[in-house]
Motif scaffolding. Structure first.
Motif, mmCIF file in Angstrom:
data_model
loop_
_atom_site.group_PDB
_atom_site.id
_atom_site.type_symbol
_atom_site.label_atom_id
_atom_site.label_comp_id
_atom_site.label_asym_id
_atom_site.label_seq_id
_atom_site.Cartn_x
_atom_site.Cartn_y
_atom_site.Cartn_z
ATOM 1 N N GLY A 354 0.740 -1.332 0.053
ATOM 2 C CA GLY A 354 0.048 0.047 0.000
ATOM 3 C C GLY A 354 0.873 1.322 0.024
ATOM 4 O O GLY A 354 0.145 2.445 0.028
ATOM 5 N N MET A 355 2.096 1.297 -0.034
ATOM 6 C CA MET A 355 2.869 2.501 0.048
ATOM 7 C C MET A 355 3.361 2.875 -1.265
ATOM 8 O O MET A 355 3.834 4.111 -1.433
ATOM 9 C CB MET A 355 4.310 2.206 0.755
ATOM 10 C CG MET A 355 5.151 1.328 0.254
ATOM 11 S SD MET A 355 6.572 1.476 1.063
ATOM 12 C CE MET A 355 6.724 0.553 2.447
ATOM 13 N N VAL A 356 2.884 2.187 -2.327
ATOM 14 C CA VAL A 356 3.108 2.658 -3.957
ATOM 15 C C VAL A 356 2.623 4.042 -4.028
ATOM 16 O O VAL A 356 1.363 4.252 -3.496
ATOM 17 C CB VAL A 356 2.320 1.675 -4.941
ATOM 18 C CG1 VAL A 356 2.786 2.208 -6.119
ATOM 19 C CG2 VAL A 356 2.904 0.198 -4.746
ATOM 20 N N ASP A 357 3.356 4.833 -4.613
ATOM 21 C CA ASP A 357 2.759 6.286 -4.729
ATOM 22 C C ASP A 357 2.496 7.158 -3.597
ATOM 23 O O ASP A 357 1.674 8.147 -3.743
ATOM 24 C CB ASP A 357 1.621 6.355 -5.864
ATOM 25 C CG ASP A 357 1.901 5.570 -7.033
ATOM 26 O OD1 ASP A 357 3.357 5.934 -7.476
ATOM 27 O OD2 ASP A 357 1.080 5.228 -7.846
ATOM 28 N N ARG A 358 3.085 6.684 -2.454
ATOM 29 C CA ARG A 358 2.604 7.572 -1.182
ATOM 30 C C ARG A 358 3.924 8.069 -0.727
ATOM 31 O O ARG A 358 4.494 7.396 0.219
ATOM 32 C CB ARG A 358 1.757 6.590 -0.019
ATOM 33 C CG ARG A 358 0.612 6.094 -0.709
ATOM 34 C CD ARG A 358 -0.232 5.582 0.364
ATOM 35 N NE ARG A 358 -0.989 6.278 1.069
ATOM 36 C CZ ARG A 358 -1.129 6.456 2.405
ATOM 37 N NH1 ARG A 358 -0.455 5.463 3.227
ATOM 38 N NH2 ARG A 358 -1.731 7.449 3.164
ATOM 39 N N PRO A 359 4.433 9.119 -1.172
ATOM 40 C CA PRO A 359 5.805 9.624 -0.815
ATOM 41 C C PRO A 359 5.881 9.924 0.570
ATOM 42 O O PRO A 359 6.825 9.986 1.199
ATOM 43 C CB PRO A 359 5.699 10.892 -1.725
ATOM 44 C CG PRO A 359 4.705 11.402 -2.227
ATOM 45 C CD PRO A 359 3.803 10.044 -2.238
#
Ligand code: ADP
Ligand code: ASP
Ligand code: MG
Length: 424
Positions: A354-359
């Motif tokens: 779930g951390m994809v694309d969550r800078p």
């Protein structure tokens, strides 16, 4: 009749009493109408004791003899467990890796399983005999004993489950499942009821010792139903390793892990020209040394000479000797100034699909380390992982502060769940 593969780790078989407890788990499973194949590890820390003895004789022993020595630990447990089951009135036979048909690559200390000829095992199962197999080992193409790498009994169990088309593979250990981090380091760690193959694979690779990384990889490829559970709390259902489709909600970060068995190597004053990185890392790869984090400094000129840079990277501590042999030759060939080793480091990582694309996730991790005064010496990221290299003596503190940020519910605050449907 279902076929269940049960694997028991070192702490689960660390004494005769514990072997008797394991035998009872096996016979209960048989009494429930199942066939059982059991894979066992060496008793307690006996593999460490074997390693210690070998290293007293030679710090860099022959791979063939080293593997032959280490494989004996699992053989002891296998025979003792088979005898225990026999004395309880159950037919049981023990097999070492070769007898069980486990064929591996021609590589010592970390061989991969190539195939398993299950004929002997099938025959015993057909006679309703309980089969016990030594974990962690097989035979190479010329019949030498090989081992699969520390913690490799998990992989033996999953590979056997795949080859035998077992209904399930249960990994019995000394904790009640997979936690958000090592529960022995962070007492507030939370147990995960389910975790995806991909996330578990990454967690295992970055140091969550509870499963061998290749076991998860093998389970994913072979579609093996995998469960991690406790030998000592049998009513706890443990953790299921599942496909993404079987997850209702997904957290941004599922776990924090630490790898203390890393060493950092820096090659200093490397000529800045095309082909140099290929030479360094190609030579390491040709010698089966895996490299993890890599950082290259900006090119600089010292005293008007040809431009150079520094390349630093990490390798597994048990591959350090091999790496240094290779790199000493490469250093001479390419005329690099120096080769510096630092084994006082640890890699702490967070993992979550779930951390994809969550800078913001990376920034939160770095902030938590900064607030604790912990210096980050290297950073590496992938789509579902962020790793930071820190000093070894600060590693446990680092895990605690990172865990506090991503698992606030452990301290009573609201969980940081990401709802897949809403997409936040
Ligand atoms: P076994 O001897 O059964 O193979 P291991 O020692 O290899 O057991 O693995 C179990 C240990 O893994 C636990 O005792 C725990 O300290 C450690 N561990 C590290 N990370 C985790 C995690 N995320 N969840 C559960 N256990 C973990
Ligand atoms: N006995 C081996 C080790 O200690 C293999 C295992 O337990 O999985 O690494
Ligand atoms: Mg283990």
């Amino acid at each position: 009749m279902a076929l269940i593969v049960q694997k028991f780790g070192g702490t689960s078989v660390g004494s005769i009493e514990k072997i008797q407890r394991v035998a009872k788990i096996i016979t209960d499973t048989v009494e429930q109408g199942n066939h059982v194949v059991t894979v066992v590890s060496a008793m307690g820390h006996s593999t460490d004791a074997l390693v210690e003895m070998a290293k007293q004789i030679n710090p860099d022993p022959s791979g063939r003899e080293y593997d032959a020595l280490l494989a004996t630990g699992e053989m002891v447990t296998t025979s003792l467990l088979a005898m225990t089951l026999n004395s309880m009135g159950y037919p049981a036979v023990g097999f070492n890796g070769g007898q069980a048909g486990v064929k591996t690559e021609d590589l010592h200390n970390r061989a991969r399983i190539l195939e398993i000829n299950t004929q002997n095992l099938q025959q015993q199962l057909g006679n309703n005999t309980i089969v016990i197999v030594t974990g962690f080992q097989g035979l190479d193409s010329t019949g030498n004993i090989t081992t699969l790498g520390r913690g490799g009994s998990d992989t033996s169990a999953v590979a056997l489950a795949g080859a035998l088309k077992a209904d399930r593979c249960d990994i019995y250990t000394d904790v009640t499942g997979v936690y958000s981090t090592d529960p022995r380091v962070v007492k507030e760690a939370v147990k995960l009821d389910r975790v995806t193959y991909i996330e578990m694979m990454e967690l295992a690779r970055v140091g969550a010792q509870v499963l061998h990384p290749r076991a998860v990889e093998t389970a994913k490829h072979g579609n093996v139903k995998l469960c991690v559970r406790s030998t000592f709390e049998l009513d706890n259902p443990g953790t299921l390793i599942v496909g993404v489709q079987d997850m209702e909600t997904q957290r941004s970060v599922v776990g924090v892990a630490c790898d203390n068995d890393q060493a950092r190597i820096a090659m200093v004053g490397v000529p800045d020209r095309p082909g140099i990185a290929a030479e360094i890392f190609g030579s390491l790869a040709n010698n089966n040394v895996s490299v993890d984090m890599i950082i290259q400094s900006l090119s600089h000129k010292d005293g008007g000479e040809a431009p150079t840079n520094d390349i630093a990277f990490t390798v597994n501590a048990d591959e350090l000797n091999e790496a240094m042999k290779v790199l000493t030759d490469v250093q001479a060939q390419i005329n690099a100034t120096d080769l510096v080793v630092d084994d006082g480091i640890a890699k702490v990582s967070i993992v979550g699909a779930g951390m994809v694309d969550r800078p913001g996730i990376a920034a939160d991790m770095f902030k938590s380390l900064a607030a604790a005064g912990i210096n980050i010496r290297m950073i590496a990221t992938s789509e579902i992982k962020i790793s930071c290299l820190v000093d070894k003596d600060q590693a446990n503190h680092a895990i605690q502060v990172i865990h506090d940020i991503f698992f606030p519910e452990a301290a009573g605050a609201k969980p940081a769940l990401v709802d897949k449907k809403l997409g936040y």
